[in-house]
Design a protein around this motif. Structure first.
Motif, PDB file in Angstrom:
ATOM      1  N   GLN A 790       0.915  -1.292  -0.394  1.00 44.44           N
ATOM      2  CA  GLN A 790       0.140  -0.014  -0.654  1.00 44.44           C
ATOM      3  C   GLN A 790       0.452   1.780   0.138  1.00 44.44           C
ATOM      4  N   THR A 794      -1.980   4.028  -6.479  1.00 46.53           N
ATOM      5  CA  THR A 794      -2.407   3.297  -6.646  1.00 46.53           C
ATOM      6  C   THR A 794      -2.372   2.567  -8.318  1.00 46.53           C
ATOM      7  N   THR A 798      -3.232  -0.865  -9.369  1.00 53.67           N
ATOM      8  CA  THR A 798      -4.285  -1.342 -10.181  1.00 53.67           C
ATOM      9  C   THR A 798      -3.992  -2.014 -10.700  1.00 53.67           C
ATOM     10  N   ASP A 825      -9.445  -1.644  -1.308  1.00 52.18           N
ATOM     11  CA  ASP A 825      -9.460  -0.583  -3.244  1.00 52.18           C
ATOM     12  C   ASP A 825      -8.889  -1.772  -3.341  1.00 52.18           C
TER      13      ASP A 825
END
Length: 1001
Positions: A790, A794, A798, A825
């Motif tokens: 993390q 992002t 992804t 997420d």
């Protein structure tokens, strides 16, 4: 004898009354009908276009009298017999509904002469004939084909209740598989002809003993030269069974004409537009799989054909008989030779064929071309423009000469499911205003028998033939009169009976000098059947002016050494006549070392100046053929030598390699790549001369696919830069994936992971997208390090999560999901992958794990009524379909092609294929679980299994992978399709189907 299942007599008859119906509605009127009205028997003929306005289509029978007819026959009384398949594929797809009592053999009759069946009775019912694919009625015997058996029912007293059921053949594989055992037909020679598709594998007598060829070899798919679908003939009692041709895919029926020639359709569509019609030459190899390796058409080879339909059948390979005609997309079914005179002249003596895929019935008029034929297409019935549920499953000729067509009637065709259980139709085609009247046949008088022998109905022909043979000399004068005075085909029918008389061989010799070449063809076929042995006779026939007659002489030489006759035949070969060239090869099988040297001696030392001689060497299989091919290649530098290089693949491996190594020293530089591709190479015991050349050549190879093949085959590590360029290119996703896998095998995962961690985020994401396509656990673990971290952006996480898919990667992802280790997420991405997993077990467990919110229920009625967005559907197809299917030149050639799927499936069929993929697995695309002896397991599509190798395609790849059969523990077919149930909404399914419906020829 106690009646077999005599309780059927208690059932009595089912009486159905319906009005004779012909098409009346205009296109506008038909379009206004509701879907329910269109599907009703009342409007059945309105949904089918009759292409010839001289002909009339009428409905003979329909539901509820019968349903789902897979095959049909008509007896000498004009009664229609059908094999029903309500219990279709229950052995392979347990989700299909069943009729507990089993499937039925029905007899339907028009008792009042109005052209409509008003009486139906059950001849037999039982689970032992579920989804039978063939029915043939000959005298008091009824032959029912239902793999693994062929049953013969006997009804000696003619009360339509069988006294006994016997097994004629057993051991045919493909249980409840459309590629198994098919129907029988009667030949003019007194034999029964039949076939099975490529799931048949082999055939055994009722006692379990195999069919044996004249050389003592068992006839099965593991014995060279026999492969895939095959054609056989036998005496009506099952004796003297012979294999006649092989290497078809799904040859649904075989038809014979009055001269004894064979004709057939063969299905190899699956979206690849490769269905064909064959004139079947005896002992011919028809090219579905590679003769030597068993590999399918996708395997790259030298001299590979330009078009897909030619690639499918290996038409550039020596030893493959050419196709008569390509019919492209289709699911071909029944076929016959129409030898009546009721239909117009252009149909007389011609093939008539039903094709369930494009909803059509056609005729194929032929004309001679050398030792073979040319053909054209004439449409007779067409349901595609109106009712694409019209699925003609068979065509049969009635005693009055009218044509009957059975209609399985279903939204889809092929696969392991059906969309409709209750419907089915039988149609009659005849000139307008022609009623259906069948007189009671008289088999007692010779004059009547002569007339009945000429009947176009096979059941009538059979009984008349057998009765005349029994009459013997008493019938000789009448038969000779028919042979002398009738038209050609009926002369041939008389001839065949005459050959069964005590002096039958005299008639063979008389027919051999007939002015009609077709009668001379029949004479040579009778020569073989009567097991005559006369070298002088064959030598005389080898001088015949007709290439078709000389072709038959070649067949008569099979298994018999006679170089004088063969040399005479070879001397008459004209370049370009591939049929004749293959006939020479068929005759020379086993004798090439004797024949070829003598042939070249007759041609002389300048034989390489003769195109005919080069053609014969190209086709030959002598021990010195490889050396001769090398001489031809060296004699014509700069010319197209690929056919001769390809011919080397059909010689012994040692001779092939010796020739290729010799060519390296003398062949032009442009041939080096061909030699490197073709020569056998063992990386564990490398030939350093070959390896050095491969390394030197690799950098200058212009074609990317050739480059990848050479780098992979020789494990060349000096081409890292070009490999990397191919990984990142966008023109060919297939080449990109190949390059990524080769890159990983040569340089290892650490190098790739360094790319994933590049400082440039855009470059890192691109590396993840490209190298992430490698589907193995090592890549899955590498990607997890990114999306679980993390601290990374992002966008990076992804991209890594979206790449974490693939059959071999998803188990790793699933374990993380079950352990709740996937961050919130990126969890939706993981859910979508797992819910649409190729692995059925993971898919099912993920549905349970993620709860009811993950499950999708569909309202089929609502979706059928809805209109979708073609544009959105194309986007969905690009996202979901192209990963494993080809649409035009886009996508991966793993599953069946979708380029013309709109012509093959109705809207309902398309919806069902998407939301219930396991119910409609395409033939040859079934999920197979392979277990290796080292404990490794994987699912795949099996392309072929040879004596030594298992050739498979792994999920999402068009490439074939070869495993040694010695390393394989088991191969088991699975119920679950490799195609996942995609998590699509109702509207998305409708959009996707709207786009797929536009994909038409």
């Amino acid at each position: 004898m106690i009646k077999y299942f005599a309780w059927f007599s208690v059932l009595g008859f089912l009486f159905i009354s319906c009005e004779k119906k012909t098409a009346e509605l205009t296109d506008e009127e038909y379009a206004k009908l509701s879907e329910e009205q269109k599907r009703s028997p009342k409007h059945a003929v309105d949904g089918i276009e009759v292409a010839d306005d001289r002909l009339e289509l009428t409905l003979f029978a329909s539901e509820p009298m019968m349903s789902n007819p897979t095959n049909m026959d008509i007896d000498d009384r004009g009664r229609v017999w059908i094999a029903e398949a309500y219990n279709y594929r229950t052995a392979l797809n347990p989700r299909n509904p069943t009729r507990a009592e089993g499937d039925r053999i029905l007899i339907m009759e028009d008792t009042d002469g109005d052209g409509v069946a008003d009486e139906s009775k059950v001849f037999y019912q039982g689970n032992d004939i579920n989804a039978a694919l063939g029915i043939a009625v000959f005298g008091d015997k009824v032959y029912v084909s239902v793999s693994p058996y062929v049953y013969v029912f006997t009804d000696a007293d003619g009360d339509d209740v069988p006294e006994k059921k016997e097994i004629l053949f057993e051991g045919v594989q493909g249980v409840q598989h459309d590629h198994g055992m098919h129907a029988f037909t009667f030949g003019p020679d007194g034999k029964l002809y039949f076939n099975y598709g490529n799931e048949g594998k082999g055939i055994h007598h009722a006692d379990g003993s195999p069919i044996i060829d004249p050389l003592g070899r068992p006839v099965n798919s593991q014995t060279q030269p026999y492969r895939e679908g095959m054609i056989f003939r036998m005496n009506p009692d099952g004796s003297d069974t012979e294999v006649l041709a092989w290497n078809f895919r799904n040859n649904f029926e075989v038809a014979t004409d009055s001269y004894g020639r064979m004709w057939q359709s063969d299905n190899d569509d699956d979206g690849n537009r490769s269905t064909r019609i064959n004139y079947v030459m005896d002992f011919g190899n028809y090219g579905f799989k590679d003769e030597m390796t068993g590999q399918d058409w996708r395997a790259r080879r030298i001299n590979m054909e330009d078009s897909v339909f030619q690639q499918h059948w290996h038409l550039n390979d020596p030893g493959v008989v050419p196709n008569l005609l390509q019919t492209y997309a289709g699911s071909p079914t029944g076929i016959l030779i129409y030898e009546g005179d009721l239909l117009p002249e252009e149909y007389q003596g011609q093939m008539i064929h039903s094709d369930a895929g494009p909803n059509i019935v056609r005729a194929y008029p032929t004309s001679p071309n050398g030792a073979g034929f040319d053909a054209e297409i004439i449409n007779i019935l067409d349901g595609n423009s109106r009712d694409n549920w019209f699925r003609p499953s068979d065509v049969t000729v009635a005693p009055d000469g009218s044509l009957f067509v059975s209609d399985w009637y279903d939204p889809g065709v092929g696969g392991h499911a059906m969309g409709d259980l209750d419907k089915g139709r039988i149609y009659r085609v005849a000139p307008k205003g022609t009623g259906y009247q069948v007189a009671k046949p008289d088999y007692t008088s010779i004059s009547s028998l002569i007339k009945l022998l000429q009947n176009p109905n096979r059941a009538t022909h059979f009984k008349a033939f057998m009765a005349l043979v029994d009459k013997g000399a008493e019938a000789k004068d009448a038969l000779e009169k028919l042979y002398t005075e009738a038209e050609s085909r009926m002369r041939a029918r008389a001839f065949w009976v005459l050959t069964k008389l005590p002096n039958g061989n005299d008639y063979v010799k008389t027919a051999a000098s007939d002015s009609d070449e077709n009668i001379r063809v029949a004479a040579l076929r009778a020569y073989r059947i009567n097991k005559m042995d006369d070298s002088e006779f064959l030598m005389n026939m080898a001088a015949d002016e007709s290439a078709a007659v000389r072709r038959e002489v070649a067949f008569a030489l099979r298994y018999h050494s006679n170089h004088e006759v063969w040399l005479k035949l070879a001397a008459a070969y004209e370049p370009g006549d591939r049929w004749y060239l293959e006939a020479l090869g068929i005759a020379a099988e086993g004798f090439w070392d004797e024949y070829l040297p003598k042939y070249l001696e007759t041609v002389g030392s300048r034989w390489m100046e003769s195109q005919a001689a080069k053609d014969i060497v190209w086709r030959s299989r002598a021990s010195n053929t490889a050396e001769l091919l090398g001489k031809i290649i060296l004699s014509q530098p700069g010319r197209n030598n690929e056919p001769f290089y390809r011919a080397l693949d059909f010689q012994s491996p040692d001779a092939k390699n010796k020739t290729l190594k010799a060519l390296l020293a003398n062949a032009p530089e442009e041939d080096q790549l061909i030699i490197l591709r073709q020569i056998n190479f063992d990386p564990n015991n490398p030939d350093n001369q070959i390896l050095s050349l491969a390394r030197k050549t690799a950098s200058s190879i212009p074609d990317d696919r050739d480059f990848l093949d050479i780098v992979s085959k020789y494990r060349i590590s000096e081409q890292k830069d070009r490999l990397e360029i191919l990984v990142y290119q966008n023109e060919s996703n297939q080449h990109s994936q190949m390059a990524a896998n080769i890159f990983a095998s040569l340089y290892g995962m650490p190098v790739i992971e360094a790319y994933f961690n590049a400082a440039d985020q855009e470059q890192a994401i691109l590396a993840i997208q490209k190298f992430g396509a490698i589907d193995n656990e090592q890549m899955a673990e590498a990607l997890s390090k990114i999306y679980l971290d993390q601290t990374k952006s992002t966008e990076i996480r992804t991209a890594a999560a979206e790449a974490a898919k693939g059959y071999n990667s998803e188990p790793f992802l699933w374990e993380l999901a079950k352990a709740n280790k996937i961050p919130a997420d990126v969890l939706p991405i993981a859910q979508k992958i797992l819910l649409s997993s190729w692995n059925g077990n993971i898919r099912a467990e993920a549905n349970d794990f993620f709860g009811d919110s993950a499950k999708q229920a569909y309202d089929l009625t609502k979706m059928l009524a809805a209109s979708g967005s073609v544009e959105n559907g194309k986007t969905l197809a690009d996202t979901y379909c192209l990963a494993c299917h080809q649409i035009a030149d886009q996508g991966i050639d793993f599953g069946p092609g979708l380029t013309e799927i709109g012509d093959k499936l109705s809207k309902e069929g398309l919806i069902n294929a998407i939301i219930n993929p396991s119910e409609g697995m395409g033939f040859g695309y079934e999920t197979q679980l392979v277990k290796l002896k080292d404990g490794t397991e994987f699912t795949c599509i099996v392309n072929s299994k040879t004596e030594n190798d298992l050739v498979v395609k792994l999920v999402g790849s068009s490439e074939q992978k070869i495993y040694k059969l010695a390393d394989v523990e088991s191969v088991t077919q699975q119920d679950e399709s490799l195609m996942p149930k995609f998590p699509l909404s109702e509207s998305e399914v409708v959009d996707l189907v709207s786009y797929l419906e536009t994909l038409r020829k």
